[in-house]
Design an enzyme around this catalytic site. Structure first.
Site, mmCIF file in Angstrom:
data_model
loop_
_atom_site.group_PDB
_atom_site.id
_atom_site.type_symbol
_atom_site.label_atom_id
_atom_site.label_comp_id
_atom_site.label_asym_id
_atom_site.label_seq_id
_atom_site.Cartn_x
_atom_site.Cartn_y
_atom_site.Cartn_z
ATOM 1 N N ARG A 114 0.818 -1.238 0.000
ATOM 2 C CA ARG A 114 0.000 0.000 0.000
ATOM 3 C C ARG A 114 0.843 1.277 0.000
ATOM 4 N NH1 ARG A 114 -3.272 -3.213 3.320
ATOM 5 N NH2 ARG A 114 -5.021 -3.956 2.093
ATOM 6 N N LYS A 136 4.606 11.919 -10.249
ATOM 7 C CA LYS A 136 3.745 11.179 -11.183
ATOM 8 C C LYS A 136 4.422 9.854 -11.500
ATOM 9 C CE LYS A 136 1.054 14.454 -13.904
ATOM 10 N NZ LYS A 136 0.795 14.962 -15.255
ATOM 11 N N GLU A 178 11.917 18.765 -22.786
ATOM 12 C CA GLU A 178 11.255 19.166 -21.525
ATOM 13 C C GLU A 178 11.858 20.471 -20.990
ATOM 14 O OE1 GLU A 178 8.551 17.923 -20.453
ATOM 15 O OE2 GLU A 178 8.460 15.777 -20.868
ATOM 16 N N LYS A 227 9.100 23.707 -11.847
ATOM 17 C CA LYS A 227 8.222 22.538 -11.667
ATOM 18 C C LYS A 227 7.737 22.432 -10.218
ATOM 19 C CE LYS A 227 7.280 17.784 -12.557
ATOM 20 N NZ LYS A 227 7.524 16.593 -13.332
ATOM 21 N N GLU A 237 -2.895 17.701 -10.027
ATOM 22 C CA GLU A 237 -3.311 18.212 -11.337
ATOM 23 C C GLU A 237 -4.806 18.528 -11.424
ATOM 24 O OE1 GLU A 237 -1.005 16.590 -14.644
ATOM 25 O OE2 GLU A 237 -2.810 16.737 -15.858
ATOM 26 N N ARG A 241 -1.339 22.555 -12.373
ATOM 27 C CA ARG A 241 -0.332 21.597 -12.872
ATOM 28 C C ARG A 241 -0.498 21.290 -14.365
ATOM 29 N NH1 ARG A 241 2.398 16.452 -9.689
ATOM 30 N NH2 ARG A 241 3.792 15.896 -11.382
ATOM 31 N N ASN A 245 1.741 20.322 -18.962
ATOM 32 C CA ASN A 245 1.417 19.462 -20.103
ATOM 33 C C ASN A 245 1.574 20.181 -21.438
ATOM 34 O OD1 ASN A 245 0.762 17.265 -18.485
ATOM 35 N ND2 ASN A 245 -1.294 18.067 -18.127
ATOM 36 N N HIS A 248 2.239 18.273 -24.556
ATOM 37 C CA HIS A 248 2.186 16.842 -24.231
ATOM 38 C C HIS A 248 0.988 16.078 -24.792
ATOM 39 C CE1 HIS A 248 5.600 17.646 -21.761
ATOM 40 N NE2 HIS A 248 5.652 16.389 -21.352
ATOM 41 N N HIS A 252 1.909 12.658 -26.614
ATOM 42 C CA HIS A 252 1.500 11.296 -26.235
ATOM 43 C C HIS A 252 0.842 10.589 -27.412
ATOM 44 C CE1 HIS A 252 1.513 12.481 -21.696
ATOM 45 N NE2 HIS A 252 2.715 12.206 -22.157
ATOM 46 N N HIS A 265 10.447 10.571 -26.126
ATOM 47 C CA HIS A 265 9.416 11.389 -25.487
ATOM 48 C C HIS A 265 9.694 12.889 -25.738
ATOM 49 C CE1 HIS A 265 6.358 12.630 -22.683
ATOM 50 N NE2 HIS A 265 7.241 13.336 -22.000
HETATM 51 N N1 LIG Z 1 6.688 11.208 -14.251
HETATM 52 C C1 LIG Z 1 6.756 12.319 -14.932
HETATM 53 O O1 LIG Z 1 6.415 13.404 -14.447
HETATM 54 C C2 LIG Z 1 7.301 12.289 -16.328
HETATM 55 C C3 LIG Z 1 7.646 13.467 -16.998
HETATM 56 C C4 LIG Z 1 8.220 13.381 -18.255
HETATM 57 C C5 LIG Z 1 8.438 12.130 -18.834
HETATM 58 N N2 LIG Z 1 8.097 11.008 -18.163
HETATM 59 C C6 LIG Z 1 8.336 9.689 -18.740
HETATM 60 O O2 LIG Z 1 9.746 9.504 -18.865
HETATM 61 C C7 LIG Z 1 9.980 8.545 -19.882
HETATM 62 C C8 LIG Z 1 11.119 8.999 -20.769
HETATM 63 O O3 LIG Z 1 12.261 9.080 -19.998
HETATM 64 P P1 LIG Z 1 13.719 9.179 -20.673
HETATM 65 O O4 LIG Z 1 13.681 10.155 -21.753
HETATM 66 O O5 LIG Z 1 14.653 9.357 -19.570
HETATM 67 O O6 LIG Z 1 13.873 7.788 -21.404
HETATM 68 P P2 LIG Z 1 14.432 6.343 -20.955
HETATM 69 O O7 LIG Z 1 14.213 6.111 -19.535
HETATM 70 O O8 LIG Z 1 13.847 5.391 -21.925
HETATM 71 O O9 LIG Z 1 15.990 6.474 -21.235
HETATM 72 C C9 LIG Z 1 16.429 6.721 -22.539
HETATM 73 C C10 LIG Z 1 17.630 5.879 -22.922
HETATM 74 O O10 LIG Z 1 18.769 6.409 -22.301
HETATM 75 C C11 LIG Z 1 19.564 5.359 -21.767
HETATM 76 N N3 LIG Z 1 20.290 5.921 -20.636
HETATM 77 C C12 LIG Z 1 19.810 6.334 -19.449
HETATM 78 N N4 LIG Z 1 20.757 6.920 -18.732
HETATM 79 C C13 LIG Z 1 21.905 6.852 -19.450
HETATM 80 C C14 LIG Z 1 23.219 7.305 -19.240
HETATM 81 N N5 LIG Z 1 23.562 7.979 -18.145
HETATM 82 N N6 LIG Z 1 24.148 7.056 -20.197
HETATM 83 C C15 LIG Z 1 23.798 6.405 -21.330
HETATM 84 N N7 LIG Z 1 22.556 5.979 -21.597
HETATM 85 C C16 LIG Z 1 21.605 6.204 -20.668
HETATM 86 C C17 LIG Z 1 18.571 4.294 -21.382
HETATM 87 O O11 LIG Z 1 19.187 3.065 -21.340
HETATM 88 C C18 LIG Z 1 17.544 4.412 -22.512
HETATM 89 O O12 LIG Z 1 17.948 3.620 -23.602
HETATM 90 C C19 LIG Z 1 8.674 8.366 -20.624
HETATM 91 O O13 LIG Z 1 8.106 7.140 -20.250
HETATM 92 C C20 LIG Z 1 7.818 9.513 -20.129
HETATM 93 O O14 LIG Z 1 6.452 9.221 -20.140
HETATM 94 C C21 LIG Z 1 7.541 11.066 -16.929
#
Ligand SMILES: NC(=O)c1ccc[n+]([C@@H]2O[C@H](COP(=O)([O-])OP(=O)(O)OC[C@H]3O[C@@H](n4cnc5c(N)ncnc54)[C@H](O)[C@@H]3O)[C@@H](O)[C@H]2O)c1
Length: 358
Positions: A114, A136, A178, A227, A237, A241, A245, A248, A252, A265
């Site tokens: 939980r 999130k 971002e 942020k 949100e 908040r 977006n 976004h 998406h 992304h």
């Molecule tokens: N929770 C939130 O508020 C929020 C906000 C924005 C995005 N997101 C989510 O985040 C995700 C995208 O995240 P991302 O862009 O970090 O992508 P990701 O987590 O897929 O990482 C991208 C790539 O980078 C590689 N990588 C990571 N760190 C590395 C490093 N230090 N050196 C070399 N390679 C490295 C990973 O192996 C992967 O192949 C999406 O799912 C999106 O929906 C969430």
């Protein structure tokens, strides 16, 4: 260099630094002292950093990379491993990786027994400036990105910019998607001071691509200050908040239409922002001079505005946008620029948007 930010929501700290990895390790050890831990680590990041991270194999779970891994199967894997090693409600999960690992681990932590604590150690720029902060959490299902998720704030966030040295240029640019978002929404974030993020970004391109520590730490610090200001006022949100977006809703839809494989992304967010700027200009919400300045800011970092018709059929994109959590029965709410560094929600019918996408 070290910068610490505090988030009142859940009362946690974010440390941004260029410390060596030994210091990072000892900070994590002292923060988690007396607790059982489960490190959920991206396989790729682990390969690169296993000698520095030196994680006890009994506390380690590796997750393969890619958006398609933010799924129910890996969620169950985390829960099973946590049970196996006897994590209790008072213990902690630690996410080491990009946004995929952070969202997935956060979601697992929010439902295990939980809800237990989790710590974010973001290793991509995107995760450093955005996804590791704000609580999130989510997994994707077919046709529904982030459609299963919770709001669950981390207990701490350790941002070490040295991880960025191994990030490839495409992923670095993805994080910029971002980062740029904050330039267009600064005034809407209701942060107590102006950080002049738009102006900062117009000047920092060279230093950014050189991975200059001062520039990166400032970029992350400013992004997160904006942020945090939003999240502290509207954690779940219900209003403010939504400004985060910006870009976004279409992003998406683009990711989903292309099976999360063709665009990162951040790239999808950039197309979403170009679209929002074009629509806002066409509807008379912003003047030509701000429109041009904005497009130039994005293009200056090497992004190109491409025709959305090349990405997917407009009818398909609209259908996906209608599934978005921001859709209502009256139409689609898009976050659009409405003045310099300001955005607002504007509702359009699907037909109006299809016409524009075409
Ligand atoms: N929770 C939130 O508020 C929020 C906000 C924005 C995005 N997101 C989510 O985040 C995700 C995208 O995240 P991302 O862009 O970090 O992508 P990701 O987590 O897929 O990482 C991208 C790539 O980078 C590689 N990588 C990571 N760190 C590395 C490093 N230090 N050196 C070399 N390679 C490295 C990973 O192996 C992967 O192949 C999406 O799912 C999106 O929906 C969430």
């Amino acid at each position: 260099m070290r910068q610490v930010l505090h988030v009142d929501t859940n009362n946690y700290n974010i440390e941004i630094s260029d410390n060596n990895f030994d210091k990072l390790k000892s900070d994590i050890d002292s923060y988690t002292s007396g607790k059982k831990r489960l490190f959920v680590v991206s396989k790729h990041v682990y390969e690169l950093y296993k000698d520095f991270l030196n994680i006890n194999p009994a506390e380690l779970l590796l997750i393969p990379d890619g958006e398609t891994e933010k799924n129910i199967k890996n969620y169950i894997k985390i829960q099973t491993k946590a049970l196996e090693i006897g994590l209790t409600r008072y213990d902690v999960m630690i996410a080491v990786g990009g946004g995929v690992i952070g969202d997935l681990t956060g979601f697992a932590a929010s439902t295990y027994m939980r809800g237990i604590e989790y710590i974010q150690i973001p290793t991509t720029l995107l995760a450093m400036v955005d996804s590791s902060v704000g609580g999130k959490t989510a997994i994707d299902i077919t046709g529904g990105k982030n459609s299963i998720g919770t709001f669950h704030q981390p207990g701490a966030v350790f941002i070490n910019i040295n991880f960025l040295k191994t990030l490839d240029k495409r992923q670095l640019m993805s994080g910029l998607g971002e980062v740029l978002k904050y330039a267009f929404i600064e005034e809407s974030c209701e942060y107590e001071k102006s950080v002049f993020f738009f102006e900062f970004l117009t000047l920092c391109k060279e230093k950014f691509f050189e991975l200059d520590s001062v520039t990166l730490i400032r970029m992350i610090d400013y992004s997160l200050k904006l942020k945090i200001a939003v999240v502290e006022k509207d954690e779940k949100e219900s209003g403010l908040r939504k400004v985060l977006n910006f870009g976004h809703t279409l992003a998406h839809a683009i990711e989903s239409a292309t099976n999360y494989k063709k665009y990162t992304h951040g790239e999808a967010v950039v197309y979403g922002m170009f679209f929002a700027l074009n629509l806002a200009f066409k509807k008379g919400l912003i003047n030509y001079s701000y429109y041009r300045l904005s497009v130039e800011l994005i293009e200056n970092f090497g992004f190109k505005n491409i025709s959305l018709k090349k990405i997917a059929r407009p009818e398909n994109l609209i259908k996906l946008m209608e599934h978005d959590k921001k859709a209502t029965h009256n139409g689609l709410t898009l976050i659009l620029p409405c003045a310099k560094k300001k955005v607002k929600g504007a509702v359009y019918t699907s037909e109006e948007i299809i016409e524009f996408l075409k």
